[in-house]
Structure formats: C-alpha cells, structure tokens
Design a protein around this motif. Structure first.
Motif, PDB file in Angstrom:
ATOM      1  N   GLY A   1      11.018  -0.796  -8.018  1.00 18.98           N
ATOM      2  CA  GLY A   1      10.219  -1.940  -8.447  1.00 18.98           C
ATOM      3  C   GLY A   1       8.815  -1.831  -7.885  1.00 18.98           C
ATOM      4  N   LEU A   2       7.814  -1.914  -8.760  1.00 22.09           N
ATOM      5  CA  LEU A   2       6.406  -1.815  -8.347  1.00 22.09           C
ATOM      6  C   LEU A   2       5.715  -3.160  -8.537  1.00 22.09           C
ATOM      7  CD1 LEU A   2       5.409   1.503 -10.196  1.00 22.09           C
ATOM      8  CD2 LEU A   2       6.397   1.268  -7.912  1.00 22.09           C
TER       9      LEU A   2
ATOM     10  N   ILE B   1       1.866   6.054 -10.270  1.00 21.64           N
ATOM     11  CA  ILE B   1       3.173   6.119  -9.603  1.00 21.64           C
ATOM     12  C   ILE B   1       4.293   6.274 -10.629  1.00 21.64           C
ATOM     13  CG2 ILE B   1       4.838   4.806  -8.217  1.00 21.64           C
ATOM     14  CD1 ILE B   1       2.327   3.593  -6.750  1.00 21.64           C
ATOM     15  N   VAL B   2       4.232   5.506 -11.717  1.00 18.53           N
ATOM     16  CA  VAL B   2       5.257   5.617 -12.768  1.00 18.53           C
ATOM     17  C   VAL B   2       5.295   7.050 -13.293  1.00 18.53           C
ATOM     18  CG1 VAL B   2       5.947   4.895 -15.095  1.00 18.53           C
ATOM     19  CG2 VAL B   2       5.190   3.182 -13.442  1.00 18.53           C
ATOM     20  N   LYS B   3       4.121   7.610 -13.527  1.00 19.93           N
ATOM     21  CA  LYS B   3       4.031   8.979 -14.060  1.00 19.93           C
ATOM     22  C   LYS B   3       4.671   9.979 -13.087  1.00 19.93           C
ATOM     23  CE  LYS B   3       0.742  12.256 -16.008  1.00 19.93           C
ATOM     24  NZ  LYS B   3      -0.522  12.922 -15.723  1.00 19.93           N
ATOM     25  N   SER B   4       4.353   9.838 -11.806  1.00 23.31           N
ATOM     26  CA  SER B   4       4.892  10.763 -10.796  1.00 23.31           C
ATOM     27  C   SER B   4       6.409  10.643 -10.687  1.00 23.31           C
ATOM     28  CB  SER B   4       4.270  10.474  -9.427  1.00 23.31           C
ATOM     29  OG  SER B   4       2.890  10.667  -9.464  1.00 23.31           O
ATOM     30  N   VAL B   5       6.899   9.391 -10.701  1.00 24.10           N
ATOM     31  CA  VAL B   5       8.343   9.156 -10.593  1.00 24.10           C
ATOM     32  C   VAL B   5       9.069   9.771 -11.782  1.00 24.10           C
ATOM     33  CG1 VAL B   5      10.128   7.358 -10.693  1.00 24.10           C
ATOM     34  CG2 VAL B   5       8.163   7.081  -9.170  1.00 24.10           C
ATOM     35  N   LYS B   6       8.536   9.553 -12.983  1.00 22.79           N
ATOM     36  CA  LYS B   6       9.189  10.039 -14.208  1.00 22.79           C
ATOM     37  C   LYS B   6       9.112  11.568 -14.321  1.00 22.79           C
ATOM     38  CE  LYS B   6      10.429   6.093 -16.180  1.00 22.79           C
ATOM     39  NZ  LYS B   6      11.829   5.777 -16.506  1.00 22.79           N
ATOM     40  N   GLU B   7       8.042  12.156 -13.781  1.00 19.11           N
ATOM     41  CA  GLU B   7       7.925  13.621 -13.788  1.00 19.11           C
ATOM     42  C   GLU B   7       9.011  14.239 -12.903  1.00 19.11           C
ATOM     43  OE1 GLU B   7       3.938  14.505 -12.600  1.00 19.11           O
ATOM     44  OE2 GLU B   7       3.125  14.256 -14.625  1.00 19.11           O
ATOM     45  N   ARG B   8       9.313  13.569 -11.803  1.00 18.93           N
ATOM     46  CA  ARG B   8      10.350  14.055 -10.886  1.00 18.93           C
ATOM     47  C   ARG B   8      11.754  13.802 -11.444  1.00 18.93           C
ATOM     48  NH1 ARG B   8      10.450  15.325  -5.300  1.00 18.93           N
ATOM     49  NH2 ARG B   8       8.225  15.606  -5.602  1.00 18.93           N
ATOM     50  N   ASN B   9      11.927  12.629 -12.056  1.00 17.60           N
ATOM     51  CA  ASN B   9      13.241  12.267 -12.605  1.00 17.60           C
ATOM     52  C   ASN B   9      13.039  11.319 -13.783  1.00 17.60           C
ATOM     53  OD1 ASN B   9      15.761  11.317 -13.226  1.00 17.60           O
ATOM     54  ND2 ASN B   9      16.350  10.800 -11.132  1.00 17.60           N
ATOM     55  N   ALA B  10      13.118  11.868 -14.988  1.00 20.56           N
ATOM     56  CA  ALA B  10      12.839  11.085 -16.202  1.00 20.56           C
ATOM     57  C   ALA B  10      13.793   9.915 -16.382  1.00 20.56           C
ATOM     58  CB  ALA B  10      12.899  11.991 -17.436  1.00 20.56           C
ATOM     59  N   ASP B  11      14.982  10.011 -15.765  1.00 20.70           N
ATOM     60  CA  ASP B  11      15.985   8.948 -15.928  1.00 20.70           C
ATOM     61  C   ASP B  11      15.840   7.813 -14.919  1.00 20.70           C
ATOM     62  OD1 ASP B  11      17.172  10.290 -18.042  1.00 20.70           O
ATOM     63  OD2 ASP B  11      18.458  11.467 -16.713  1.00 20.70           O
ATOM     64  N   ARG B  12      14.968   7.984 -13.925  1.00 21.41           N
ATOM     65  CA  ARG B  12      14.818   6.946 -12.892  1.00 21.41           C
ATOM     66  C   ARG B  12      14.197   5.692 -13.519  1.00 21.41           C
ATOM     67  NH1 ARG B  12      16.982   6.944  -8.254  1.00 21.41           N
ATOM     68  NH2 ARG B  12      16.152   8.995  -7.723  1.00 21.41           N
ATOM     69  N   LYS B  13      14.858   4.563 -13.358  1.00 26.65           N
ATOM     70  CA  LYS B  13      14.359   3.310 -13.932  1.00 26.65           C
ATOM     71  C   LYS B  13      13.290   2.717 -13.015  1.00 26.65           C
ATOM     72  CE  LYS B  13      17.221   3.390 -17.397  1.00 26.65           C
ATOM     73  NZ  LYS B  13      16.745   3.847 -18.695  1.00 26.65           N
TER      74      LYS B  13
ATOM     75  N   ASP C   1       0.834  -1.213   0.000  1.00 22.59           N
ATOM     76  CA  ASP C   1       0.000   0.000   0.000  1.00 22.59           C
ATOM     77  C   ASP C   1       0.871   1.267   0.000  1.00 22.59           C
ATOM     78  OD1 ASP C   1      -2.324   1.531   0.075  1.00 22.59           O
ATOM     79  OD2 ASP C   1      -2.519   1.429   2.262  1.00 22.59           O
ATOM     80  N   VAL C   2       1.850   1.295  -0.918  1.00 20.42           N
ATOM     81  CA  VAL C   2       2.832   2.389  -0.936  1.00 20.42           C
ATOM     82  C   VAL C   2       2.433   3.453  -1.964  1.00 20.42           C
ATOM     83  CG1 VAL C   2       5.278   2.977  -1.156  1.00 20.42           C
ATOM     84  CG2 VAL C   2       4.630   0.694  -0.357  1.00 20.42           C
ATOM     85  N   LYS C   3       2.383   4.694  -1.502  1.00 21.96           N
ATOM     86  CA  LYS C   3       2.020   5.817  -2.380  1.00 21.96           C
ATOM     87  C   LYS C   3       3.233   6.300  -3.193  1.00 21.96           C
ATOM     88  CE  LYS C   3      -1.720   7.796   0.418  1.00 21.96           C
ATOM     89  NZ  LYS C   3      -1.949   6.650   1.315  1.00 21.96           N
ATOM     90  N   ALA C   4       2.930   7.029  -4.261  1.00 20.92           N
ATOM     91  CA  ALA C   4       3.979   7.558  -5.144  1.00 20.92           C
ATOM     92  C   ALA C   4       4.998   8.381  -4.364  1.00 20.92           C
ATOM     93  CB  ALA C   4       3.355   8.401  -6.246  1.00 20.92           C
ATOM     94  N   GLU C   5       4.512   9.213  -3.429  1.00 22.58           N
ATOM     95  CA  GLU C   5       5.397  10.110  -2.689  1.00 22.58           C
ATOM     96  C   GLU C   5       6.479   9.338  -1.933  1.00 22.58           C
ATOM     97  OE1 GLU C   5       2.004  10.147  -2.326  1.00 22.58           O
ATOM     98  OE2 GLU C   5       1.762  11.772  -3.785  1.00 22.58           O
ATOM     99  N   LYS C   6       6.092   8.171  -1.389  1.00 23.10           N
ATOM    100  CA  LYS C   6       7.043   7.372  -0.605  1.00 23.10           C
ATOM    101  C   LYS C   6       8.132   6.791  -1.508  1.00 23.10           C
ATOM    102  CE  LYS C   6       8.449   5.368   3.186  1.00 23.10           C
ATOM    103  NZ  LYS C   6       9.111   6.175   4.215  1.00 23.10           N
ATOM    104  N   PHE C   7       7.741   6.327  -2.701  1.00 25.34           N
ATOM    105  CA  PHE C   7       8.738   5.826  -3.652  1.00 25.34           C
ATOM    106  C   PHE C   7       9.711   6.947  -4.041  1.00 25.34           C
ATOM    107  CE2 PHE C   7       5.504   2.498  -4.605  1.00 25.34           C
ATOM    108  CZ  PHE C   7       6.317   1.370  -4.491  1.00 25.34           C
ATOM    109  N   ILE C   8       9.150   8.120  -4.345  1.00 21.33           N
ATOM    110  CA  ILE C   8       9.980   9.250  -4.800  1.00 21.33           C
ATOM    111  C   ILE C   8      10.924   9.716  -3.690  1.00 21.33           C
ATOM    112  CG2 ILE C   8       9.890  11.686  -5.504  1.00 21.33           C
ATOM    113  CD1 ILE C   8       7.216  10.928  -6.957  1.00 21.33           C
ATOM    114  N   GLU C   9      10.369   9.865  -2.488  1.00 17.86           N
ATOM    115  CA  GLU C   9      11.152  10.339  -1.337  1.00 17.86           C
ATOM    116  C   GLU C   9      12.323   9.375  -1.050  1.00 17.86           C
ATOM    117  OE1 GLU C   9      10.121   9.890   3.280  1.00 17.86           O
ATOM    118  OE2 GLU C   9       8.555  10.925   2.146  1.00 17.86           O
ATOM    119  N   THR C  10      12.051   8.073  -1.114  1.00 16.71           N
ATOM    120  CA  THR C  10      13.098   7.077  -0.845  1.00 16.71           C
ATOM    121  C   THR C  10      14.129   7.077  -1.964  1.00 16.71           C
ATOM    122  OG1 THR C  10      11.412   5.726   0.255  1.00 16.71           O
ATOM    123  CG2 THR C  10      13.515   4.656  -0.226  1.00 16.71           C
ATOM    124  N   ALA C  11      13.663   7.153  -3.210  1.00 19.59           N
ATOM    125  CA  ALA C  11      14.576   7.132  -4.360  1.00 19.59           C
ATOM    126  C   ALA C  11      15.536   8.315  -4.328  1.00 19.59           C
ATOM    127  CB  ALA C  11      13.780   7.131  -5.658  1.00 19.59           C
ATOM    128  N   GLU C  12      15.066   9.458  -3.825  1.00 15.37           N
ATOM    129  CA  GLU C  12      15.929  10.643  -3.784  1.00 15.37           C
ATOM    130  C   GLU C  12      17.070  10.503  -2.770  1.00 15.37           C
ATOM    131  OE1 GLU C  12      13.281  14.005  -3.560  1.00 15.37           O
ATOM    132  OE2 GLU C  12      12.904  13.933  -5.712  1.00 15.37           O
TER     133      GLU C  12
END
Length: 222
Positions: free
Chosen positions: A158-159, A173-185, A139-150
């Motif tokens: 991995g989702l 979530i993919v959209k939010s991650v890519k908007e923050r960092n287009a290079d994030r795999k 039950d992980v939100k986009a913000e948590k993935f982005i915050e941790t990745a940074e």
C-alpha cells in the motif's frame, strides 16, 4: 459468549479503550476493549474468533461511518486505540501461529513525503480486520518496499502520498515493484490521488478511504 464479543465490537466502534478511559462519556466506568478481550480469552474463546467476531465488526462499522462522514479522524483514532488495547492480548497467539491472519499488508508513505495520518488510519483499520501489517513509515524508497515484499511472498503493498509533488514517486515505485514481480498487488491512496492516476501508473487499486482498502484486500483473501 456472543454477547461478550458484541460488547468488544461496541467498544471498538465507540472507542472505549478500558475501564479507566473517560471516553465515550456514556460508557464511563464500564469495562473497555482491554478488559473484555482478557475476559474472552479467560473464558476460552479462540483468539481468531475474538478477532473475527469482536474486533473486525467494530472496525468495519467505524470504517463505514468514516466513509459516510458520520464520524471523523479523532473518533477513528479512539477506535484504533481501543483496538490496539485488545490486540495486545491477541498478538502472542498470532506470534505462535495459534491464530491465523488473513494475509500481510506492507504500507508506507512514498519517498519525499513525510505525512502519516492517512497511512496510520489505513494501517490500523487493516490490522483490525485481521491482517498482519508491516508499516515502513514515511519517505520510503522503492527498494525498501521491494525488499520487504520479498520476505512476505503473498503480501500486498500500500502506497500513500499527500503531496502532488510526491505522486511522481508513487509512479516510480509501482513501476519498480511490477518490474520485479508483475503479480505483486499494489494499492494507492492519498489526497491528490484518483482512479485515473491509478490506471495511468498501473496500480491495482485506488481507494479514497481505509474501508475501501480493507474491501480490496478481502477480495484477494477470499
């Protein structure tokens, strides 16, 4: 030395945790991954070498067998337990930087989805192949993935999703991650997911099994 590392790989492959463990029956009474890893350290084998030439080959064999339906989830979980027993001896060396990791993998089940068996299998397989794994749970939100990745600049996300109803959150979530960092795999997986969906939402990789995730990460690490 090579013989000891091969014995560790065999223990991982067949899920032999320690001497006391009754599984598998044909290895009863023998040292398991726990004791053999301790022996390897005492003999002066580098922790990175134990990981690369002991744990990783064992986990890879299990991953390939699982992909080919030659073993099933209970066997993989036993292998993962054997790997965890070995990793307890190695983790202090990784914490001090004495042994390197291949990269960082952040994994979680997407918002709205509480299933975790598939996610856990992937996390165990990836860790056993030399990566640091940050497991965010379910039950992980986009913000948590982005915050941790940074916090981990070169990490891969991995989702996981098991429900068709939560696939939409995967897209979000993919959209939010890519908007923050287009290079994030970002790689995705789970029962309702396929390559077409991966292409549609702009994720970088879809894998139907844990070994596929490892192979994708290895292409990035090489």
């Amino acid at each position: 030395m090579e013989n000891l590392l091969e014995k560790i790989a065999t223990c991982i492959e067949f899920g032999k945790i320690n001497k006391a463990a009754p599984f598998p029956p044909d290895m009863k009474g023998e040292d398991g991954a726990d004791e053999l890893t301790q022996q390897a350290i005492e003999k002066g084998i580098a922790p990175g070498e134990i990981l690369s030439n002991g744990l990783m080959p064992g986990m890879e064999r299990v991953g390939v067998k699982f992909r080919e339906n030659k073993v099933f989830v209970p066997q993989v979980l036993m292998s993962a337990k054997a790997m965890s027993a070995a990793m307890l001896h190695l983790k202090p060396f990784f914490a001090t930087g004495a042994a390197g990791r291949k990269g960082t993998f952040i994994i979680g089940t997407v918002e709205g989805d509480l299933h975790d068996i598939g996610k856990n299998l992937v996390a165990m397989m990836v860790e056993g192949n030399g990566y640091e794994v940050i497991d965010l749970g379910t039950d992980v939100k986009a913000e948590k993935f982005i915050e941790t990745a940074e916090k981990y600049p070169n990490s891969v996300i991995g989702l996981s999703a098991l429900l068709t109803t939560t696939m939409a959150n995967m897209e979000k979530i993919v959209k939010s991650v890519k908007e923050r960092n287009a290079d994030r795999k970002v790689c995705i997986g789970g029962a309702p997911v396929n390559q077409d969906f991966c292409d549609k939402i702009g994720a970088d990789s879809y894998n139907p099994d844990p070994q596929g995730v490892v192979e994708f990460l290895n292409t990035l690490a090489s």
